[in-house]
Write a protein that holds these residues in place. Sequence first.
Motif, PDB file in Angstrom:
ATOM      1  N   TRP A 115       6.666  63.835 -31.473  1.00 34.79           N
ATOM      2  CA  TRP A 115       6.351  65.068 -31.915  1.00 34.79           C
ATOM      3  C   TRP A 115       5.205  65.140 -33.058  1.00 34.79           C
ATOM      4  CZ3 TRP A 115       9.600  68.776 -35.418  1.00 34.79           C
ATOM      5  CH2 TRP A 115       9.178  70.237 -35.360  1.00 34.79           C
ATOM      6  N   ALA A 116       5.464  64.153 -33.880  1.00 33.56           N
ATOM      7  CA  ALA A 116       4.472  63.903 -35.134  1.00 33.56           C
ATOM      8  C   ALA A 116       2.896  63.816 -34.403  1.00 33.56           C
ATOM      9  CB  ALA A 116       4.794  62.946 -36.251  1.00 33.56           C
ATOM     10  N   ASP A 117       3.100  62.438 -33.524  1.00 40.01           N
ATOM     11  CA  ASP A 117       1.540  62.402 -33.054  1.00 40.01           C
ATOM     12  C   ASP A 117       0.983  63.600 -32.210  1.00 40.01           C
ATOM     13  OD1 ASP A 117       1.631  59.741 -33.701  1.00 40.01           O
ATOM     14  OD2 ASP A 117       2.316  58.889 -31.640  1.00 40.01           O
ATOM     15  N   ARG A 118       1.674  64.542 -31.843  1.00 46.37           N
ATOM     16  CA  ARG A 118       1.041  65.724 -31.200  1.00 46.37           C
ATOM     17  C   ARG A 118       0.105  66.283 -32.082  1.00 46.37           C
ATOM     18  NH1 ARG A 118      -1.493  68.621 -29.151  1.00 46.37           N
ATOM     19  NH2 ARG A 118      -1.189  70.417 -27.566  1.00 46.37           N
ATOM     20  N   PHE A 119      -0.145  66.189 -33.372  1.00 48.99           N
ATOM     21  CA  PHE A 119      -0.949  66.628 -34.473  1.00 48.99           C
ATOM     22  C   PHE A 119      -2.122  66.064 -34.505  1.00 48.99           C
ATOM     23  CE2 PHE A 119       2.962  68.997 -34.996  1.00 48.99           C
ATOM     24  CZ  PHE A 119       2.690  70.132 -35.103  1.00 48.99           C
ATOM     25  N   ARG A 120      -2.155  64.743 -33.997  1.00 48.78           N
ATOM     26  CA  ARG A 120      -3.321  63.779 -34.201  1.00 48.78           C
ATOM     27  C   ARG A 120      -4.553  64.140 -33.162  1.00 48.78           C
ATOM     28  NH1 ARG A 120      -2.302  58.079 -35.794  1.00 48.78           N
ATOM     29  NH2 ARG A 120      -0.004  57.972 -36.459  1.00 48.78           N
ATOM     30  N   PRO A 121      -5.834  63.819 -33.553  1.00 52.74           N
ATOM     31  CA  PRO A 121      -6.894  64.317 -32.823  1.00 52.74           C
ATOM     32  C   PRO A 121      -6.786  63.529 -31.176  1.00 52.74           C
ATOM     33  CG  PRO A 121      -7.741  63.433 -34.970  1.00 52.74           C
ATOM     34  CD  PRO A 121      -6.199  63.286 -35.003  1.00 52.74           C
ATOM     35  N   ASN A 122      -6.972  64.115 -30.304  1.00 51.01           N
ATOM     36  CA  ASN A 122      -6.932  63.608 -28.866  1.00 51.01           C
ATOM     37  C   ASN A 122      -5.365  63.034 -28.449  1.00 51.01           C
ATOM     38  OD1 ASN A 122      -9.967  63.562 -28.945  1.00 51.01           O
ATOM     39  ND2 ASN A 122      -9.898  61.930 -30.073  1.00 51.01           N
ATOM     40  N   ALA A 123      -4.542  63.801 -28.817  1.00 53.14           N
ATOM     41  CA  ALA A 123      -3.134  63.419 -28.665  1.00 53.14           C
ATOM     42  C   ALA A 123      -2.796  63.516 -27.088  1.00 53.14           C
ATOM     43  CB  ALA A 123      -2.113  64.402 -29.478  1.00 53.14           C
ATOM     44  N   LEU A 124      -3.273  64.470 -26.752  1.00 50.62           N
ATOM     45  CA  LEU A 124      -3.127  64.833 -25.527  1.00 50.62           C
ATOM     46  C   LEU A 124      -3.561  63.706 -24.281  1.00 50.62           C
ATOM     47  CD1 LEU A 124      -2.857  68.641 -24.903  1.00 50.62           C
ATOM     48  CD2 LEU A 124      -0.823  67.072 -24.945  1.00 50.62           C
ATOM     49  N   ASP A 125      -4.807  63.279 -24.789  1.00 48.15           N
ATOM     50  CA  ASP A 125      -5.327  62.490 -24.062  1.00 48.15           C
ATOM     51  C   ASP A 125      -4.620  61.065 -24.066  1.00 48.15           C
ATOM     52  OD1 ASP A 125      -7.765  64.089 -23.662  1.00 48.15           O
ATOM     53  OD2 ASP A 125      -8.932  63.241 -25.286  1.00 48.15           O
ATOM     54  N   TRP A 126      -4.165  60.875 -25.193  1.00 48.69           N
ATOM     55  CA  TRP A 126      -3.284  59.420 -25.211  1.00 48.69           C
ATOM     56  C   TRP A 126      -2.170  59.663 -24.457  1.00 48.69           C
ATOM     57  CZ3 TRP A 126      -2.330  54.828 -25.083  1.00 48.69           C
ATOM     58  CH2 TRP A 126      -1.154  54.332 -25.467  1.00 48.69           C
ATOM     59  N   PHE A 127      -1.310  61.068 -24.763  1.00 46.49           N
ATOM     60  CA  PHE A 127      -0.039  61.083 -23.774  1.00 46.49           C
ATOM     61  C   PHE A 127      -0.391  61.097 -22.437  1.00 46.49           C
ATOM     62  CE2 PHE A 127       1.846  63.861 -27.437  1.00 46.49           C
ATOM     63  CZ  PHE A 127       2.068  62.944 -28.126  1.00 46.49           C
ATOM     64  N   ASP A 128      -1.452  61.758 -21.916  1.00 47.22           N
ATOM     65  CA  ASP A 128      -1.870  61.770 -20.669  1.00 47.22           C
ATOM     66  C   ASP A 128      -1.974  60.097 -20.067  1.00 47.22           C
ATOM     67  OD1 ASP A 128      -1.935  64.414 -20.567  1.00 47.22           O
ATOM     68  OD2 ASP A 128      -4.085  64.437 -20.541  1.00 47.22           O
ATOM     69  N   ARG A 129      -2.604  59.166 -20.652  1.00 42.03           N
ATOM     70  CA  ARG A 129      -2.887  57.922 -20.346  1.00 42.03           C
ATOM     71  C   ARG A 129      -1.395  57.192 -20.265  1.00 42.03           C
ATOM     72  NH1 ARG A 129      -5.885  54.656 -24.051  1.00 42.03           N
ATOM     73  NH2 ARG A 129      -5.967  56.304 -25.382  1.00 42.03           N
ATOM     74  N   GLN A 130      -0.429  57.309 -21.347  1.00 44.15           N
ATOM     75  CA  GLN A 130       0.588  56.774 -21.309  1.00 44.15           C
ATOM     76  C   GLN A 130       1.507  56.910 -20.317  1.00 44.15           C
ATOM     77  OE1 GLN A 130       2.813  57.257 -24.994  1.00 44.15           O
ATOM     78  NE2 GLN A 130       4.686  56.373 -24.206  1.00 44.15           N
ATOM     79  N   MET A 131       1.645  58.372 -19.821  1.00 47.55           N
ATOM     80  CA  MET A 131       2.353  58.793 -18.890  1.00 47.55           C
ATOM     81  C   MET A 131       2.008  58.697 -17.477  1.00 47.55           C
ATOM     82  SD  MET A 131       5.316  60.107 -20.120  1.00 47.55           S
ATOM     83  CE  MET A 131       4.960  58.870 -21.220  1.00 47.55           C
ATOM     84  N   ARG A 132       0.512  58.515 -17.374  1.00 50.69           N
ATOM     85  CA  ARG A 132      -0.165  58.091 -15.995  1.00 50.69           C
ATOM     86  C   ARG A 132       0.270  56.677 -15.757  1.00 50.69           C
ATOM     87  NH1 ARG A 132      -5.043  58.974 -17.279  1.00 50.69           N
ATOM     88  NH2 ARG A 132      -4.729  61.371 -17.056  1.00 50.69           N
ATOM     89  N   ALA A 133       0.088  55.810 -16.800  1.00 53.62           N
ATOM     90  CA  ALA A 133       0.341  54.260 -16.641  1.00 53.62           C
ATOM     91  C   ALA A 133       1.726  54.076 -16.307  1.00 53.62           C
ATOM     92  CB  ALA A 133      -0.094  53.678 -17.843  1.00 53.62           C
ATOM     93  N   LEU A 134       2.850  54.812 -16.560  1.00 50.86           N
ATOM     94  CA  LEU A 134       4.169  54.639 -16.334  1.00 50.86           C
ATOM     95  C   LEU A 134       4.616  55.174 -15.200  1.00 50.86           C
ATOM     96  CD1 LEU A 134       5.516  54.741 -19.984  1.00 50.86           C
ATOM     97  CD2 LEU A 134       4.980  52.709 -18.858  1.00 50.86           C
ATOM     98  N   GLU A 135       3.821  56.050 -14.337  1.00 54.04           N
ATOM     99  CA  GLU A 135       4.428  56.827 -13.092  1.00 54.04           C
ATOM    100  C   GLU A 135       4.836  55.959 -12.248  1.00 54.04           C
ATOM    101  OE1 GLU A 135       0.840  58.960 -12.045  1.00 54.04           O
ATOM    102  OE2 GLU A 135      -0.304  57.170 -11.179  1.00 54.04           O
ATOM    103  N   ASP A 136       4.775  54.741 -12.120  1.00 52.93           N
ATOM    104  CA  ASP A 136       5.496  54.131 -10.929  1.00 52.93           C
ATOM    105  C   ASP A 136       6.688  53.848 -11.452  1.00 52.93           C
ATOM    106  OD1 ASP A 136       3.296  54.128  -9.357  1.00 52.93           O
ATOM    107  OD2 ASP A 136       2.546  52.082 -10.229  1.00 52.93           O
TER     108      ASP A 136
END
Length: 324
Positions: free
Chosen positions: A231-252
Amino acid sequence: MIEATMIWNEPNNKSHWDPELDPDWSQFARMAMLAADAIGAKNPDLIRVLGGISPIDPHFITRMRDFGVLDHLDAVAVHGFPLDWNLWQIHEWPAKIDEIRAVTDLPVWVSEVGVSTFGAEEVQLWGLKRTAELLKGKVERCQWYSLYDLPRAWEATTRHREAEGSSYYRHYYMGLLREDGTPKPAFDEFVRHTPELGLVQWFHFEDPRLTDAVNWMKRLGVKSVRTGLSWADRFRPNALDWFDRQMRALEDFDVTVTFCFTPEHRGIGAHHTSPPFVPEEFAAFCSEMVERYAPRQTERPARGGSRSAVRPLALETSPTFGSR
């Protein structure tokens, strides 16, 4: 694919929840119920798990039961590190699980168990073998902590840091892989226990190890992965871009995602272990993450009530998932 959500991490541990600001855990209980209901409103098929407790304390589970928290959840979780941090021995694992089963009918997950190589890599190898003997097939979920050692240049996410002495430095040696990515002796042993054993890997904000971690986990035969969205990271610049990459990488993988860490500017105390001023804001973060990464696939009644969304406020620096 996200199959489960975990609400907080080690809430009964002062390194992750401030007991001075919430001595009876009533604020945590309210926040957890709001979050569970918000998750259920977005996707009733997700498993909702109480953040893994450390120490393993049946009285804490009873406290959550009495507050009504367990009525909003599908499982409870425990964390154990008897060769590193706990005041009990590894052979006591079955008794520790029985203590929790005695106070709740919910499934019990071991969502973090591990052994450091702080003293010797052979200790981890022996500890992994013994842990598998004691827990594999005996609990509903078992996840080993962790894939990577924590880089020495990073801080472990604890409140007192180096003041904890050798306990702090053990955080840096929990991986099956060394910081440089080379396997330790326990790596080959771990292959013998997948997919029954899953893995826990926290990823630092914009963690450069993400792609390599996915490749290593596939090589190990891992199916179940636990990680976190801060939740704290949600306030960083480009947070959603990072979250998107992380969740996409783990989708398998079958992913359990842990929602945790109070932004400094949203807590009663200015640190990540603080209860938030407005617990509905944490619930809104959970709701946003579920809607983005694990939306319901079919229309069906949700088990919990929905909560109104709260938009992120002013940007602040914030802790990230760099360790447990």
